[in-house]
Design an enzyme around this catalytic site. Structure first.
Site, mmCIF file in Angstrom:
data_model
loop_
_atom_site.group_PDB
_atom_site.id
_atom_site.type_symbol
_atom_site.label_atom_id
_atom_site.label_comp_id
_atom_site.label_asym_id
_atom_site.label_seq_id
_atom_site.Cartn_x
_atom_site.Cartn_y
_atom_site.Cartn_z
ATOM 1 N N ARG A 54 39.409 30.423 22.880
ATOM 2 C CA ARG A 54 38.340 31.392 22.567
ATOM 3 C C ARG A 54 38.938 32.796 22.493
ATOM 4 N NH1 ARG A 54 34.442 29.933 27.462
ATOM 5 N NH2 ARG A 54 36.472 30.228 28.485
ATOM 6 N N SER A 108 27.911 29.037 35.534
ATOM 7 C CA SER A 108 26.635 29.166 34.807
ATOM 8 C C SER A 108 26.100 27.804 34.366
ATOM 9 C CB SER A 108 26.779 30.099 33.608
ATOM 10 O OG SER A 108 27.887 29.737 32.815
ATOM 11 N N HIS A 156 33.135 35.450 36.988
ATOM 12 C CA HIS A 156 32.674 34.606 35.869
ATOM 13 C C HIS A 156 32.415 35.518 34.661
ATOM 14 C CE1 HIS A 156 31.130 31.187 33.847
ATOM 15 N NE2 HIS A 156 29.933 31.079 34.391
ATOM 16 N N HIS A 175 42.317 31.025 35.139
ATOM 17 C CA HIS A 175 41.202 30.101 34.879
ATOM 18 C C HIS A 175 41.272 28.937 35.848
ATOM 19 C CE1 HIS A 175 38.277 27.613 32.736
ATOM 20 N NE2 HIS A 175 37.871 28.762 32.210
ATOM 21 N N ASP A 232 37.340 36.325 28.304
ATOM 22 C CA ASP A 232 36.837 37.672 28.596
ATOM 23 C C ASP A 232 37.854 38.774 28.328
ATOM 24 O OD1 ASP A 232 34.297 36.784 29.436
ATOM 25 O OD2 ASP A 232 35.152 36.156 31.341
HETATM 26 N N1 NMX Z 1 44.629 38.243 38.981
HETATM 27 C C1 NMX Z 1 45.088 38.205 40.254
HETATM 28 N N2 NMX Z 1 45.025 37.135 41.043
HETATM 29 C C2 NMX Z 1 44.500 36.030 40.500
HETATM 30 C C3 NMX Z 1 44.059 35.974 39.167
HETATM 31 C C4 NMX Z 1 44.098 37.147 38.406
HETATM 32 N N3 NMX Z 1 43.660 37.208 37.172
HETATM 33 N N4 NMX Z 1 43.592 34.721 38.937
HETATM 34 C C5 NMX Z 1 43.737 34.025 40.076
HETATM 35 N N5 NMX Z 1 44.285 34.821 41.019
HETATM 36 C C6 NMX Z 1 44.523 34.502 42.433
HETATM 37 C C7 NMX Z 1 43.200 34.075 43.064
HETATM 38 O O1 NMX Z 1 42.427 35.224 43.430
HETATM 39 C C8 NMX Z 1 43.659 33.257 44.241
HETATM 40 O O2 NMX Z 1 44.082 34.148 45.243
HETATM 41 P P1 NMX Z 1 43.795 33.825 46.795
HETATM 42 O O3 NMX Z 1 44.603 32.599 47.080
HETATM 43 O O4 NMX Z 1 44.263 35.030 47.497
HETATM 44 O O5 NMX Z 1 42.335 33.580 46.929
HETATM 45 C C9 NMX Z 1 44.910 32.564 43.660
HETATM 46 O O6 NMX Z 1 45.342 33.357 42.536
HETATM 47 C C10 NMX Z 1 44.646 31.150 43.198
HETATM 48 O O7 NMX Z 1 43.581 31.154 42.273
HETATM 49 P P2 NMX Z 1 43.519 30.076 41.092
HETATM 50 O O8 NMX Z 1 43.450 28.737 41.713
HETATM 51 O O9 NMX Z 1 44.584 30.314 40.087
HETATM 52 O O10 NMX Z 1 42.139 30.473 40.375
HETATM 53 P P3 NMX Z 1 40.671 29.979 40.740
HETATM 54 O O11 NMX Z 1 40.441 28.682 40.067
HETATM 55 O O12 NMX Z 1 40.399 30.068 42.191
HETATM 56 O O13 NMX Z 1 39.794 31.126 40.031
HETATM 57 C C11 NMX Z 1 39.279 32.659 38.296
HETATM 58 C C12 NMX Z 1 39.689 31.218 38.626
HETATM 59 C C13 NMX Z 1 38.946 32.730 36.805
HETATM 60 C C14 NMX Z 1 38.035 33.028 39.088
HETATM 61 C C15 NMX Z 1 40.465 33.599 38.632
HETATM 62 O O14 NMX Z 1 41.575 33.292 37.812
HETATM 63 C C16 NMX Z 1 40.126 35.065 38.502
HETATM 64 O O15 NMX Z 1 39.607 35.663 39.462
HETATM 65 N N6 NMX Z 1 40.396 35.704 37.301
HETATM 66 C C17 NMX Z 1 40.021 37.070 37.081
HETATM 67 C C18 NMX Z 1 38.536 37.165 36.771
HETATM 68 C C19 NMX Z 1 38.219 36.552 35.434
HETATM 69 O O16 NMX Z 1 38.842 36.807 34.422
HETATM 70 N N7 NMX Z 1 37.158 35.724 35.396
HETATM 71 C C20 NMX Z 1 36.643 35.175 34.126
HETATM 72 C C21 NMX Z 1 36.856 33.664 33.977
HETATM 73 C C22 NMX Z 1 36.312 33.208 32.656
HETATM 74 N N8 NMX Z 1 34.849 33.335 32.583
HETATM 75 O O17 NMX Z 1 34.341 33.859 31.693
HETATM 76 O O18 NMX Z 1 34.149 32.875 33.491
HETATM 77 C C1 MLT Z 2 33.346 29.672 31.150
HETATM 78 O O1 MLT Z 2 33.300 29.800 29.937
HETATM 79 O O2 MLT Z 2 32.386 29.211 31.786
HETATM 80 C C2 MLT Z 2 34.549 30.175 31.882
HETATM 81 O O3 MLT Z 2 35.698 30.064 31.120
HETATM 82 C C3 MLT Z 2 34.685 29.634 33.282
HETATM 83 C C4 MLT Z 2 35.003 28.182 33.434
HETATM 84 O O4 MLT Z 2 35.026 27.397 32.504
HETATM 85 O O5 MLT Z 2 35.285 27.813 34.602
#
Ligand code: NMX
Ligand code: MLT
Length: 434
Positions: A326, A240, A270, A317, A372
Protein backbone atom coordinates in the site's frame (compact mmCIF):
# COMPACT_ATOMS: atom_id res chain seq x y z
CA UNK A 1 -34.30 -8.66 -4.49
CA UNK A 2 -31.52 -6.89 -6.43
CA UNK A 3 -29.25 -8.93 -8.73
CA UNK A 4 -26.38 -8.35 -6.33
CA UNK A 5 -28.35 -9.65 -3.38
CA UNK A 6 -29.46 -12.70 -5.38
CA UNK A 7 -25.85 -13.40 -6.32
CA UNK A 8 -24.72 -12.92 -2.74
CA UNK A 9 -27.38 -15.33 -1.47
CA UNK A 10 -26.23 -17.92 -4.00
CA UNK A 11 -22.62 -17.50 -2.83
CA UNK A 12 -23.63 -17.68 0.82
CA UNK A 13 -25.67 -20.84 0.32
CA UNK A 14 -22.84 -22.58 -1.47
CA UNK A 15 -20.30 -21.47 1.16
CA UNK A 16 -22.23 -22.53 4.27
CA UNK A 17 -21.67 -26.30 3.85
CA UNK A 18 -17.89 -25.70 3.78
CA UNK A 19 -17.99 -24.01 7.18
CA UNK A 20 -20.35 -26.64 8.61
CA UNK A 21 -18.16 -29.48 7.29
CA UNK A 22 -14.99 -27.95 8.76
CA UNK A 23 -16.55 -27.64 12.20
CA UNK A 24 -18.27 -31.05 12.16
CA UNK A 25 -15.58 -33.18 10.56
CA UNK A 26 -12.34 -31.31 11.33
CA UNK A 27 -13.26 -29.30 14.42
CA UNK A 28 -10.50 -30.90 16.52
CA UNK A 29 -7.71 -30.44 13.96
CA UNK A 30 -4.95 -28.26 15.46
CA UNK A 31 -3.81 -25.16 13.55
CA UNK A 32 -1.19 -23.99 16.07
CA UNK A 33 0.03 -23.77 19.66
CA UNK A 34 -0.06 -20.69 21.85
CA UNK A 35 2.94 -19.56 23.89
CA UNK A 36 3.14 -17.44 27.03
CA UNK A 37 4.86 -14.69 24.98
CA UNK A 38 1.88 -14.62 22.60
CA UNK A 39 -0.64 -14.51 25.43
CA UNK A 40 1.11 -11.60 27.13
CA UNK A 41 2.25 -10.05 23.85
CA UNK A 42 -0.98 -9.03 22.17
CA UNK A 43 -1.74 -12.46 20.62
CA UNK A 44 0.78 -11.84 17.84
CA UNK A 45 0.69 -14.65 15.29
CA UNK A 46 -2.10 -16.59 17.05
CA UNK A 47 -4.30 -18.04 14.30
CA UNK A 48 -7.75 -17.71 15.78
CA UNK A 49 -9.76 -15.59 13.34
CA UNK A 50 -11.33 -16.34 9.98
CA UNK A 51 -12.08 -14.11 7.01
CA UNK A 52 -12.31 -14.75 3.29
CA UNK A 53 -12.37 -11.09 2.29
CA UNK A 54 -8.60 -10.51 2.44
CA UNK A 55 -5.38 -12.27 3.45
CA UNK A 56 -2.10 -10.68 4.58
CA UNK A 57 1.13 -12.46 3.67
CA UNK A 58 4.12 -11.12 5.66
CA UNK A 59 6.28 -10.76 2.54
CA UNK A 60 3.81 -10.22 -0.28
CA UNK A 61 1.36 -8.00 1.60
CA UNK A 62 -2.39 -7.88 1.21
CA UNK A 63 -4.55 -9.75 -1.28
CA UNK A 64 -8.19 -8.74 -1.57
CA UNK A 65 -10.28 -11.81 -2.46
CA UNK A 66 -7.09 -13.34 -3.86
CA UNK A 67 -6.04 -10.29 -5.90
CA UNK A 68 -2.91 -8.21 -5.21
CA UNK A 69 -3.16 -4.42 -5.22
CA UNK A 70 -1.74 -4.04 -8.77
CA UNK A 71 -4.24 -6.69 -9.97
CA UNK A 72 -7.17 -4.91 -8.28
CA UNK A 73 -6.13 -1.58 -9.81
CA UNK A 74 -5.78 -3.15 -13.23
CA UNK A 75 -8.83 -5.43 -13.35
CA UNK A 76 -11.64 -3.39 -11.80
CA UNK A 77 -13.76 -1.07 -14.00
CA UNK A 78 -12.90 2.63 -13.86
CA UNK A 79 -15.05 5.72 -14.35
CA UNK A 80 -14.61 7.27 -17.84
CA UNK A 81 -11.21 8.96 -18.08
CA UNK A 82 -10.19 7.91 -14.55
CA UNK A 83 -6.89 6.44 -13.42
CA UNK A 84 -8.27 4.46 -10.48
CA UNK A 85 -11.22 2.03 -10.23
CA UNK A 86 -14.71 2.64 -8.91
CA UNK A 87 -14.94 2.05 -5.15
CA UNK A 88 -18.36 0.61 -5.97
CA UNK A 89 -16.79 -2.15 -8.11
CA UNK A 90 -14.33 -2.88 -5.32
CA UNK A 91 -17.22 -3.29 -2.86
CA UNK A 92 -18.71 -5.79 -5.31
CA UNK A 93 -15.42 -7.70 -5.39
CA UNK A 94 -15.12 -7.84 -1.59
CA UNK A 95 -18.74 -8.95 -1.19
CA UNK A 96 -18.92 -11.57 -3.92
CA UNK A 97 -15.30 -12.53 -4.66
CA UNK A 98 -15.87 -11.77 -8.36
CA UNK A 99 -14.51 -8.97 -10.54
CA UNK A 100 -17.58 -6.99 -11.58
CA UNK A 101 -18.54 -5.83 -15.03
CA UNK A 102 -19.11 -2.09 -15.46
CA UNK A 103 -22.88 -2.76 -15.11
CA UNK A 104 -22.41 -4.67 -11.88
CA UNK A 105 -20.30 -1.83 -10.44
CA UNK A 106 -23.02 0.60 -11.52
CA UNK A 107 -25.62 -1.47 -9.70
CA UNK A 108 -23.81 -0.79 -6.44
CA UNK A 109 -23.44 2.87 -7.43
CA UNK A 110 -27.25 3.02 -7.84
CA UNK A 111 -27.73 1.37 -4.46
CA UNK A 112 -25.47 4.00 -2.87
CA UNK A 113 -27.34 6.82 -4.60
CA UNK A 114 -30.65 5.58 -3.19
CA UNK A 115 -29.23 5.39 0.32
CA UNK A 116 -26.89 8.33 0.59
CA UNK A 117 -29.07 11.01 2.18
CA UNK A 118 -27.64 11.80 5.61
CA UNK A 119 -30.34 12.48 8.24
CA UNK A 120 -30.35 16.11 9.38
CA UNK A 121 -29.90 15.11 13.01
CA UNK A 122 -26.41 13.79 12.19
CA UNK A 123 -25.34 17.33 11.28
CA UNK A 124 -27.04 18.61 14.44
CA UNK A 125 -24.97 16.14 16.49
CA UNK A 126 -21.77 17.25 14.74
CA UNK A 127 -22.64 20.92 15.22
CA UNK A 128 -23.32 20.33 18.92
CA UNK A 129 -19.88 18.87 19.63
CA UNK A 130 -17.15 21.17 21.01
CA UNK A 131 -15.37 22.98 18.16
CA UNK A 132 -12.03 21.46 19.19
CA UNK A 133 -13.30 17.84 19.09
CA UNK A 134 -10.97 15.53 17.19
CA UNK A 135 -12.35 14.64 13.71
CA UNK A 136 -12.25 10.94 14.67
CA UNK A 137 -14.43 11.59 17.75
CA UNK A 138 -16.80 13.53 15.47
CA UNK A 139 -16.86 10.76 12.88
CA UNK A 140 -17.51 8.06 15.46
CA UNK A 141 -20.31 10.11 17.11
CA UNK A 142 -21.97 10.80 13.76
CA UNK A 143 -22.02 7.09 12.93
CA UNK A 144 -23.30 6.11 16.36
CA UNK A 145 -26.07 8.73 16.20
CA UNK A 146 -27.64 6.80 13.29
CA UNK A 147 -28.01 3.60 15.29
CA UNK A 148 -31.76 4.09 15.55
CA UNK A 149 -32.00 3.54 11.76
CA UNK A 150 -30.84 -0.08 12.04
CA UNK A 151 -32.87 -2.52 9.92
CA UNK A 152 -31.13 -5.39 11.71
CA UNK A 153 -32.50 -4.29 15.09
CA UNK A 154 -36.04 -4.09 13.68
CA UNK A 155 -35.77 -7.52 12.07
CA UNK A 156 -34.23 -9.03 15.19
CA UNK A 157 -37.09 -7.78 17.33
CA UNK A 158 -39.59 -9.14 14.85
CA UNK A 159 -38.06 -12.62 15.28
CA UNK A 160 -36.01 -13.10 12.10
CA UNK A 161 -34.19 -16.46 11.85
CA UNK A 162 -30.42 -16.72 12.25
CA UNK A 163 -29.87 -17.78 8.62
CA UNK A 164 -31.40 -14.49 7.50
CA UNK A 165 -29.39 -12.15 9.74
CA UNK A 166 -27.10 -11.25 6.86
CA UNK A 167 -29.98 -9.69 4.91
CA UNK A 168 -30.86 -6.70 7.18
CA UNK A 169 -27.11 -6.45 7.99
CA UNK A 170 -26.50 -6.00 4.26
CA UNK A 171 -29.18 -3.26 4.20
CA UNK A 172 -27.61 -1.49 7.20
CA UNK A 173 -24.12 -1.82 5.72
CA UNK A 174 -25.01 -0.28 2.36
CA UNK A 175 -27.10 2.41 4.07
CA UNK A 176 -24.17 3.36 6.29
CA UNK A 177 -21.44 3.10 3.67
CA UNK A 178 -23.35 5.31 1.22
CA UNK A 179 -23.40 8.14 3.80
CA UNK A 180 -19.78 8.07 4.97
CA UNK A 181 -18.23 10.27 2.23
CA UNK A 182 -20.71 13.08 2.93
CA UNK A 183 -20.23 12.83 6.70
CA UNK A 184 -16.43 12.84 6.30
CA UNK A 185 -16.46 15.84 3.95
CA UNK A 186 -18.92 17.68 6.21
CA UNK A 187 -16.58 17.25 9.21
CA UNK A 188 -13.70 18.61 7.16
CA UNK A 189 -15.51 21.61 5.69
CA UNK A 190 -17.20 22.48 8.98
CA UNK A 191 -14.05 22.25 11.06
CA UNK A 192 -11.44 23.61 8.66
CA UNK A 193 -13.29 25.57 5.96
CA UNK A 194 -15.51 27.89 8.02
CA UNK A 195 -18.55 25.67 7.71
CA UNK A 196 -18.61 26.29 3.95
CA UNK A 197 -20.38 23.02 3.08
CA UNK A 198 -20.46 21.75 -0.52
CA UNK A 199 -23.61 19.70 -1.27
CA UNK A 200 -23.18 16.24 -2.85
CA UNK A 201 -23.46 15.73 -6.61
CA UNK A 202 -25.79 12.78 -7.27
CA UNK A 203 -24.17 12.11 -10.64
CA UNK A 204 -20.74 11.34 -9.25
CA UNK A 205 -19.29 8.06 -8.04
CA UNK A 206 -18.30 7.37 -4.40
CA UNK A 207 -14.73 8.71 -4.74
CA UNK A 208 -15.61 11.45 -7.23
CA UNK A 209 -18.39 12.78 -5.03
CA UNK A 210 -16.12 12.78 -1.98
CA UNK A 211 -13.51 14.86 -3.88
CA UNK A 212 -16.27 17.21 -5.03
CA UNK A 213 -17.62 17.70 -1.48
CA UNK A 214 -14.08 18.30 -0.19
CA UNK A 215 -13.81 21.07 -2.79
CA UNK A 216 -10.64 19.65 -4.37
CA UNK A 217 -10.05 19.38 -8.12
CA UNK A 218 -8.83 16.44 -10.17
CA UNK A 219 -6.92 14.20 -9.72
CA UNK A 220 -8.11 14.19 -6.08
CA UNK A 221 -11.06 12.01 -7.20
CA UNK A 222 -8.55 9.42 -8.44
CA UNK A 223 -6.65 9.70 -5.20
CA UNK A 224 -9.82 9.29 -3.11
CA UNK A 225 -10.77 6.10 -4.95
CA UNK A 226 -7.22 4.78 -4.54
CA UNK A 227 -7.08 5.76 -0.88
CA UNK A 228 -10.41 4.13 0.06
CA UNK A 229 -9.51 0.91 -1.77
CA UNK A 230 -6.02 0.65 -0.27
CA UNK A 231 -7.25 1.21 3.29
CA UNK A 232 -10.31 -1.03 3.06
CA UNK A 233 -9.14 -4.24 4.66
CA UNK A 234 -6.03 -5.89 6.11
CA UNK A 235 -7.41 -9.26 7.14
CA UNK A 236 -9.13 -9.55 10.54
CA UNK A 237 -6.53 -9.20 13.26
CA UNK A 238 -5.75 -5.46 13.12
CA UNK A 239 -7.38 -3.38 15.84
CA UNK A 240 -10.06 -1.71 13.70
CA UNK A 241 -11.20 -4.83 11.82
CA UNK A 242 -11.04 -6.95 14.93
CA UNK A 243 -13.00 -4.40 16.96
CA UNK A 244 -15.70 -4.17 14.31
CA UNK A 245 -15.99 -7.95 14.16
CA UNK A 246 -15.93 -8.36 17.95
CA UNK A 247 -18.67 -5.80 18.60
CA UNK A 248 -20.82 -7.18 15.79
CA UNK A 249 -20.35 -10.72 17.14
CA UNK A 250 -22.61 -9.76 20.06
CA UNK A 251 -25.22 -9.02 17.35
CA UNK A 252 -24.76 -5.32 17.97
CA UNK A 253 -25.78 -3.62 14.73
CA UNK A 254 -23.24 -2.16 12.29
CA UNK A 255 -23.70 1.40 13.59
CA UNK A 256 -22.38 0.27 16.98
CA UNK A 257 -19.71 -1.89 15.37
CA UNK A 258 -18.36 0.71 12.91
CA UNK A 259 -18.38 3.49 15.50
CA UNK A 260 -16.28 1.20 17.73
CA UNK A 261 -14.06 0.32 14.78
CA UNK A 262 -13.37 4.04 14.26
CA UNK A 263 -12.44 4.42 17.94
CA UNK A 264 -9.83 1.66 17.60
CA UNK A 265 -8.47 3.18 14.40
CA UNK A 266 -7.94 6.48 16.24
CA UNK A 267 -4.94 5.17 18.22
CA UNK A 268 -1.43 6.41 17.28
CA UNK A 269 -0.09 2.86 16.91
CA UNK A 270 -2.86 2.14 14.37
CA UNK A 271 -4.59 4.50 11.91
CA UNK A 272 -3.59 7.72 13.63
CA UNK A 273 0.02 6.97 12.63
CA UNK A 274 -0.66 8.78 9.32
CA UNK A 275 -1.32 11.96 11.31
CA UNK A 276 1.79 11.29 13.43
CA UNK A 277 3.98 10.94 10.32
CA UNK A 278 3.05 14.41 9.09
CA UNK A 279 3.34 15.85 12.60
CA UNK A 280 6.85 14.37 12.85
CA UNK A 281 7.89 15.61 9.40
CA UNK A 282 6.58 19.11 10.14
CA UNK A 283 8.59 19.16 13.34
CA UNK A 284 11.76 18.22 11.45
CA UNK A 285 10.95 20.82 8.76
CA UNK A 286 10.58 23.44 11.49
CA UNK A 287 13.97 22.51 12.94
CA UNK A 288 15.54 22.61 9.44
CA UNK A 289 14.06 26.05 8.73
CA UNK A 290 12.32 24.70 5.61
CA UNK A 291 15.55 23.27 4.08
CA UNK A 292 15.52 19.59 3.07
CA UNK A 293 17.88 17.58 5.29
CA UNK A 294 20.57 15.44 3.72
CA UNK A 295 20.73 11.76 4.71
CA UNK A 296 23.16 12.38 7.59
CA UNK A 297 20.95 15.12 9.06
CA UNK A 298 17.85 12.95 8.68
CA UNK A 299 19.58 10.03 10.41
CA UNK A 300 20.20 12.28 13.40
CA UNK A 301 16.48 13.24 13.65
CA UNK A 302 15.50 9.57 13.47
CA UNK A 303 18.00 8.56 16.17
CA UNK A 304 16.91 11.50 18.38
CA UNK A 305 13.32 10.26 18.19
CA UNK A 306 14.31 6.68 19.01
CA UNK A 307 16.63 7.76 21.82
CA UNK A 308 13.83 9.80 23.40
CA UNK A 309 11.84 6.53 23.62
CA UNK A 310 9.36 7.26 20.81
CA UNK A 311 8.51 5.12 17.80
CA UNK A 312 9.16 6.22 14.21
CA UNK A 313 5.60 6.59 12.93
CA UNK A 314 4.80 4.87 9.65
CA UNK A 315 7.43 2.17 10.15
CA UNK A 316 7.08 -1.35 11.51
CA UNK A 317 4.20 -3.80 11.37
CA UNK A 318 2.76 -6.63 13.42
CA UNK A 319 2.52 -8.99 10.42
CA UNK A 320 4.37 -7.50 7.44
CA UNK A 321 8.11 -8.13 7.08
CA UNK A 322 8.65 -6.09 3.92
CA UNK A 323 7.68 -2.71 2.49
CA UNK A 324 3.88 -2.48 2.55
CA UNK A 325 2.49 -2.71 -1.02
CA UNK A 326 0.00 0.00 0.00
CA UNK A 327 3.04 2.25 0.60
CA UNK A 328 4.33 1.32 -2.85
CA UNK A 329 1.00 2.05 -4.56
CA UNK A 330 0.90 5.51 -2.98
CA UNK A 331 4.56 6.09 -3.79
CA UNK A 332 3.78 5.34 -7.45
CA UNK A 333 0.99 7.93 -7.29
CA UNK A 334 3.46 10.48 -5.84
CA UNK A 335 6.09 9.72 -8.48
CA UNK A 336 3.48 10.37 -11.15
CA UNK A 337 1.71 13.42 -9.67
CA UNK A 338 4.02 15.12 -7.17
CA UNK A 339 7.60 13.96 -7.83
CA UNK A 340 9.15 17.28 -6.78
CA UNK A 341 7.06 17.95 -3.69
CA UNK A 342 9.35 18.82 -0.75
CA UNK A 343 7.44 16.65 1.74
CA UNK A 344 7.57 13.71 -0.68
CA UNK A 345 11.32 14.31 -0.74
CA UNK A 346 11.36 13.99 3.07
CA UNK A 347 9.33 10.77 2.84
CA UNK A 348 11.76 9.40 0.24
CA UNK A 349 14.83 10.27 2.34
CA UNK A 350 13.18 8.59 5.33
CA UNK A 351 12.69 5.46 3.19
CA UNK A 352 16.42 5.55 2.44
CA UNK A 353 17.55 5.87 6.05
CA UNK A 354 14.96 4.47 8.48
CA UNK A 355 15.08 0.70 7.68
CA UNK A 356 18.83 0.50 8.37
CA UNK A 357 18.49 2.54 11.56
CA UNK A 358 15.62 0.41 12.88
CA UNK A 359 17.63 -2.72 12.07
CA UNK A 360 20.61 -1.31 13.97
CA UNK A 361 18.33 -0.19 16.83
CA UNK A 362 17.39 -3.86 17.03
CA UNK A 363 13.86 -3.73 18.41
CA UNK A 364 11.33 -3.50 15.59
CA UNK A 365 10.74 -6.86 13.90
CA UNK A 366 9.87 -5.09 10.67
CA UNK A 367 12.03 -2.06 9.79
CA UNK A 368 10.09 -1.29 6.58
CA UNK A 369 7.45 1.40 6.00
CA UNK A 370 3.73 0.70 6.35
CA UNK A 371 0.75 2.36 4.64
CA UNK A 372 0.83 5.41 6.93
CA UNK A 373 4.34 6.52 6.00
CA UNK A 374 3.18 7.64 2.57
CA UNK A 375 -0.46 8.65 2.85
CA UNK A 376 -0.35 12.06 4.57
CA UNK A 377 2.09 13.63 2.14
CA UNK A 378 -0.40 13.24 -0.74
CA UNK A 379 -3.24 14.77 1.26
CA UNK A 380 -0.99 17.70 2.20
CA UNK A 381 -0.08 18.22 -1.46
CA UNK A 382 -3.77 18.54 -2.41
CA UNK A 383 -4.37 21.12 0.31
CA UNK A 384 -5.45 19.03 3.30
CA UNK A 385 -2.89 20.36 5.72
CA UNK A 386 -4.99 19.66 8.81
CA UNK A 387 -3.43 16.29 9.57
CA UNK A 388 -5.92 15.62 12.39
CA UNK A 389 -8.31 14.75 9.58
CA UNK A 390 -6.24 12.06 7.86
CA UNK A 391 -7.50 9.12 9.89
CA UNK A 392 -11.12 9.92 8.95
CA UNK A 393 -10.10 9.11 5.35
CA UNK A 394 -8.62 5.83 6.58
CA UNK A 395 -11.89 5.20 8.46
CA UNK A 396 -14.10 5.66 5.38
CA UNK A 397 -11.93 3.12 3.56
CA UNK A 398 -11.72 0.68 6.46
CA UNK A 399 -15.51 0.68 6.86
CA UNK A 400 -15.78 -0.90 3.39
CA UNK A 401 -13.82 -4.00 4.36
CA UNK A 402 -15.19 -4.34 7.87
CA UNK A 403 -18.82 -4.05 6.71
CA UNK A 404 -18.28 -6.71 4.02
CA UNK A 405 -16.75 -8.91 6.73
CA UNK A 406 -19.67 -8.38 9.10
CA UNK A 407 -22.20 -9.30 6.37
CA UNK A 408 -20.31 -12.56 5.81
CA UNK A 409 -19.88 -13.16 9.58
CA UNK A 410 -23.66 -13.09 9.85
CA UNK A 411 -24.15 -15.16 6.68
CA UNK A 412 -21.92 -17.93 8.02
CA UNK A 413 -23.39 -17.71 11.52
CA UNK A 414 -20.12 -17.00 13.33
CA UNK A 415 -20.77 -16.95 17.08
CA UNK A 416 -20.16 -14.33 19.74
CA UNK A 417 -16.40 -13.94 20.28
CA UNK A 418 -15.17 -14.97 23.71
CA UNK A 419 -11.56 -16.14 24.12
CA UNK A 420 -10.34 -17.40 27.51
CA UNK A 421 -8.01 -15.53 29.86
CA UNK A 422 -5.62 -16.87 32.52
CA UNK A 423 -3.99 -15.19 35.51
CA UNK A 424 -0.26 -14.47 35.94
CA UNK A 425 -0.21 -17.09 38.72
CA UNK A 426 -1.57 -19.67 36.31
CA UNK A 427 0.99 -18.83 33.64
CA UNK A 428 3.80 -19.12 36.23
CA UNK A 429 2.49 -22.54 37.27
CA UNK A 430 2.23 -23.72 33.67
CA UNK A 431 5.77 -22.41 33.02
CA UNK A 432 7.21 -24.29 35.99
CA UNK A 433 5.45 -27.47 34.86
CA UNK A 434 3.25 -27.70 37.99
N1 NMX B 1 9.93 2.71 15.81
C1 NMX B 1 10.54 2.38 16.97
N2 NMX B 1 10.35 1.23 17.62
C2 NMX B 1 9.52 0.36 17.04
C3 NMX B 1 8.89 0.61 15.81
C4 NMX B 1 9.09 1.85 15.20
N3 NMX B 1 8.50 2.20 14.08
N4 NMX B 1 8.12 -0.47 15.50
C5 NMX B 1 8.27 -1.35 16.51
N5 NMX B 1 9.11 -0.85 17.43
C6 NMX B 1 9.46 -1.43 18.73
C7 NMX B 1 8.18 -1.67 19.52
O1 NMX B 1 7.75 -0.46 20.16
C8 NMX B 1 8.60 -2.74 20.49
O2 NMX B 1 9.35 -2.13 21.51
P1 NMX B 1 9.22 -2.63 23.04
O3 NMX B 1 9.76 -4.03 23.02
O4 NMX B 1 10.05 -1.67 23.79
O5 NMX B 1 7.78 -2.59 23.39
C9 NMX B 1 9.57 -3.58 19.62
O6 NMX B 1 10.01 -2.72 18.55
C10 NMX B 1 8.93 -4.81 19.04
O7 NMX B 1 7.77 -4.44 18.32
P2 NMX B 1 7.30 -5.29 17.04
O8 NMX B 1 7.02 -6.66 17.49
O9 NMX B 1 8.24 -5.11 15.91
O10 NMX B 1 5.96 -4.51 16.63
P3 NMX B 1 4.49 -4.74 17.18
O11 NMX B 1 3.87 -5.84 16.40
O12 NMX B 1 4.45 -4.83 18.65
O13 NMX B 1 3.80 -3.34 16.78
C11 NMX B 1 3.41 -1.48 15.36
C12 NMX B 1 3.52 -3.01 15.44
C13 NMX B 1 2.89 -1.10 13.97
C14 NMX B 1 2.41 -0.99 16.40
C15 NMX B 1 4.81 -0.87 15.61
O14 NMX B 1 5.70 -1.26 14.58
C16 NMX B 1 4.80 0.64 15.72
O15 NMX B 1 4.57 1.17 16.82
N6 NMX B 1 5.04 1.39 14.58
C17 NMX B 1 4.95 2.82 14.60
C18 NMX B 1 3.50 3.27 14.57
C19 NMX B 1 2.87 2.95 13.24
O16 NMX B 1 3.38 3.24 12.17
N7 NMX B 1 1.65 2.38 13.28
C20 NMX B 1 0.85 2.16 12.06
C21 NMX B 1 0.69 0.68 11.69
C22 NMX B 1 -0.12 0.56 10.43
N8 NMX B 1 -1.51 0.99 10.63
O17 NMX B 1 -2.01 1.74 9.91
O18 NMX B 1 -2.16 0.55 11.58
C1 MLT C 1 -3.99 -2.01 9.03
O1 MLT C 1 -4.18 -1.68 7.87
O2 MLT C 1 -4.93 -2.36 9.76
C2 MLT C 1 -2.62 -1.89 9.60
O3 MLT C 1 -1.64 -2.11 8.65
C3 MLT C 1 -2.41 -2.66 10.88
C4 MLT C 1 -2.41 -4.15 10.79
O4 MLT C 1 -2.70 -4.77 9.78
O5 MLT C 1 -2.06 -4.75 11.84
Amino acid sequence: MTKLKEKLLEKIESWRPRTTKLIKEQGDTKIGDITIAQTIGGMRGVKCLITDISYLDPIEGIRFRGYTIPEVLEKLPKPPGAETPYVEGFVYLLLTGDIPTENEANEIADEFKKRKEVPKYVFDVLNALPADSHPMAMFSSAILSMQKESEFVKSYHSGIGKMDYWNPTYEDSLNLLAKLPEIGAYIYRKKYRNNDIIPPDPNLDFGGNFAHMMGIDKPYDDLSRLYFILHSDHESGNVSAHTGHLVASALSDVYYAISAMINGLAGPLHGLANEMVLRWIQEVMGKMGGKTPNKEEMKKFVWDTLNSGQVIPGYGHAVLRKTDPRYEAQRDFCLKHLPDDPIFEYVSILYDVVPDILAEHGKAKNPWPNVDAQSGVIQWYYGIKEYDFYTVLFGIGRAIGVLCNIIWDRALGYPIERPKSLTTDMLEKIASGK
